[in-house]
Design an enzyme around this catalytic site. Structure first.
Site, mmCIF file in Angstrom:
data_model
loop_
_atom_site.group_PDB
_atom_site.id
_atom_site.type_symbol
_atom_site.label_atom_id
_atom_site.label_comp_id
_atom_site.label_asym_id
_atom_site.label_seq_id
_atom_site.Cartn_x
_atom_site.Cartn_y
_atom_site.Cartn_z
ATOM 1 N NE ARG A 25 7.653 -3.175 5.845
ATOM 2 C CZ ARG A 25 6.400 -2.804 5.590
ATOM 3 N NH1 ARG A 25 6.057 -2.446 4.359
ATOM 4 N NH2 ARG A 25 5.492 -2.814 6.533
ATOM 5 C CE LYS A 72 -2.264 -1.136 3.769
ATOM 6 N NZ LYS A 72 -1.650 -2.456 4.034
ATOM 7 N NE ARG A 83 6.983 -0.909 11.584
ATOM 8 C CZ ARG A 83 6.099 -0.780 10.602
ATOM 9 N NH1 ARG A 83 6.363 0.024 9.572
ATOM 10 N NH2 ARG A 83 4.954 -1.417 10.626
ATOM 11 N NE ARG A 130 1.596 -5.472 11.292
ATOM 12 C CZ ARG A 130 2.560 -4.933 10.544
ATOM 13 N NH1 ARG A 130 3.808 -5.313 10.683
ATOM 14 N NH2 ARG A 130 2.253 -4.008 9.635
#
Length: 214
Positions: free
Chosen positions: A127, A13, A160, A171
Site C-alpha cells: 500500500r 475499513k 508510510r 501493528r
C-alpha cells in the site's frame, strides 16, 4: 448509519467506510487520519502521538477519547457516522458507550471485518498513500498512473513509516492482543456483525441489509 467498523490494519475499513458514505452521507471518522493530520501540522497532540504511531503502538486512551468526544459533537455527524479504527480497546469502548449515552445516541451495529493475516500483510506492504490528500494506492492492484505521484492531487505517494513489514507485524500483533477482544465485548452487547471481508462489495451489501438500506 451509525456504525463502528472493527478489523485489523488493512482489513478494508477505510474502503468500506468510503462506499457507505456515498450511500447516505454518513461521515467517516478515522482516528488514524485525525492523528496523522496532527503529526503533519506539528501540534502538541501530534508530537505526543508520533512516537507511538511510528512504533506501531496504540496511542493512549486519554489522547484518543479527547479527540473523539469533540469530533462526535460536530455538525457533520448529525446525519450519521462511521467510526473507522475506533474504539481500539475495551476501556475506549466503555468510555464511548458513556459518551453516546450522554449525547442520547445509539449505534446501529458494530461490524467486524475478518481477513486472514497473510492477506493483511500483503495488502499493507504494497500500500502507498498520498501525503497531501490521503488517497490510497496499491503497487500491485491499483498503482498511481505516474509512479510516486497522486492521480487526484499530484502530491507525493509514499510508503508510510507504519507500513514497513516490521511495523505492520507489530501493528497486527498489537491488534490481536488489545483490539480483537472488542468483538467479544460487542457480541455480549448484542451489536456484533462478523463479516468475511475479502470483498468490500459483499461487506457493504450485508451492512445495507442490516440497516434497512438494501
Amino acid at each position: 448509519m451509525k456504525l463502528i467498523l472493527l478489523g485489523a490494519p488493512g482489513a478494508g475499513k477505510g474502503t468500506v467506510a468510503n462506499m457507505l458514505s456515498d450511500i447516505d452521507g454518513s461521515v467517516q471518522i478515522s482516528t488514524g487520519d485525525i492523528l496523522r493530520a496532527a503529526v503533519k501540522e506539528g501540534t502538541e497532540l501530534g508530537k505526543e502521538a508520533e512516537g507511538y504511531m511510528n512504533a506501531g503502538d496504540l496511542v493512549p486512551d486519554e489522547l484518543i477519547m479527547g479527540i473523539m468526544k469533540e469530533r462526535l459533537k460536530e455538525d457533520d455527524c448529525k446525519n450519521g457516522y462511521l467510526l473507522d479504527g475506533f474504539p481500539r480497546t475495551i476501556p475506549q469502548a466503555e468510555q464511548l458507550k458513556t459518551v453516546l449515552e450522554e449525547m442520547g445516541e445509539k449505534l446501529d451495529a458494530v461490524v467486524d471485518l475478518d481477513v486472514p493475516r497473510e492477506v493483511l500483510l500483503d495488502r499493507l506492504t504494497t500500500r502507498r498513500t498520498c501525503t497531501q490528500c490521503n488517497a490510497i494506492y496499491n503497487i500491485k492492484s491499483k498503482p498511481p498512473k505516474v509512479e510516486g505521484v497522486c492521480d487526484e492531487c499530484g502530491g507525493p505517494v509514499v510508503q508510510r513509516d507504519d507500513e514497513t513489514e516490521e511495523a505492520i507485524a507489530s501493528r497486527l500483533d498489537t491488534y490481536n492482543e488489545k483490539t480483537a477482544p472488542l468483538a467479544g465485548f460487542y457480541e455480549k452487547e448484542g451489536m456484533l456483525m462478523r463479516i468475511n471481508a475479502t470483498s468490500s462489495d459483499d461487506v457493504v451489501a450485508a451492512i445495507k441489509e442490516k440497516c434497512g438500506l438494501a
